[in-house]
Write an enzyme that holds these catalytic residues in place. Structure first.
Site: not given
Length: 211
Positions: A117-119
């Protein structure tokens, strides 16, 4: 808000939906986690609720380890992240950690899951997820894989944090475009881009684009 026990059981009840589930990357069995529709059709997405259910140990009879890979930049990660997540935002870090000595389950009946995941899980997380699958494919004879079961956390940390604050440490959320970290953003973007540029000379990026 935490899922109650019945909701968790419902999320994890594989018996009725095994036929409908997508197969994992080596096509040997269905995904252990329920997936949802996401931005990229070729990737498998899970909801924050599914992630928490899986991390709570409800699947210990089939899942040996869940590796959560947070692809955000270090200043974002330091401002708040999912407990136990690894902050790997460059391809060389991911390659070093996951592919140099692949993490294999101790028991053949158990699985190792990767969740990226990221933001927002719209660019950095999916890109890293694809990178791992591409490298994994080149290392193994098709359709074998070191990591046949990889997922994306839908909505990323932004979606996860407000609902599951207690699962985060520190309990905060620092966005990529934070006013106080403009210089860091410039530096990390440059770092990632430079490294990607070096790789593209060796043809890796052109292969990735064809995935």
């Amino acid at each position: 808000t935490f899922c109650n026990h019945t909701e968790i059981e419902k999320l994890l009840d594989t018996s009725e939906s095994d036929q409908d589930r997508e197969l994992i990357g080596d096509f040997t069995k269905p995904c252990v986690l329920s997936t949802v529709e996401g931005k990229h059709q070729d990737l498998k997405y899970i909801t924050p609720e599914m992630m928490v259910s899986a991390l709570s140990g409800q699947l210990h009879h089939v899942v040996e380890r869940i590796v959560v890979i947070d692809c955000r930049y270090p200043y974002e990660f330091e401002g708040g992240h999912i407990k136990g997540a690894l902050n790997l935002y460059q391809e060389e870090q991911v390659e070093e950690y996951l592919l140099r000595t692949p993490i294999a389950p101790l028991s053949p009946d158990h699985r190792v899951l990767l969740v990226f995941h990221c933001e927002f899980s719209s660019e950095r997380g999916p890109r890293m997820c694809r990178f791992v699958r591409e490298r994994d494919r080149t290392m193994n004879e098709y359709p074998n894989l070191h990591y046949p079961e990889i997922y994306i956390l839908k909505g990323g940390y932004k979606e996860f944090f407000p609902h599951f604050r207690m699962q985060c440490e520190p309990q905060g959320y620092r966005p990529m475009h934070h006013q106080d970290f403009k210089e860091d953003l410039r530096k990390f973007r440059l770092k990632s881009r430079t490294w990607a540029g070096e790789r593209s000379k060796r043809g890796l990026y052109s292969r990735l684009k064809k995935l």
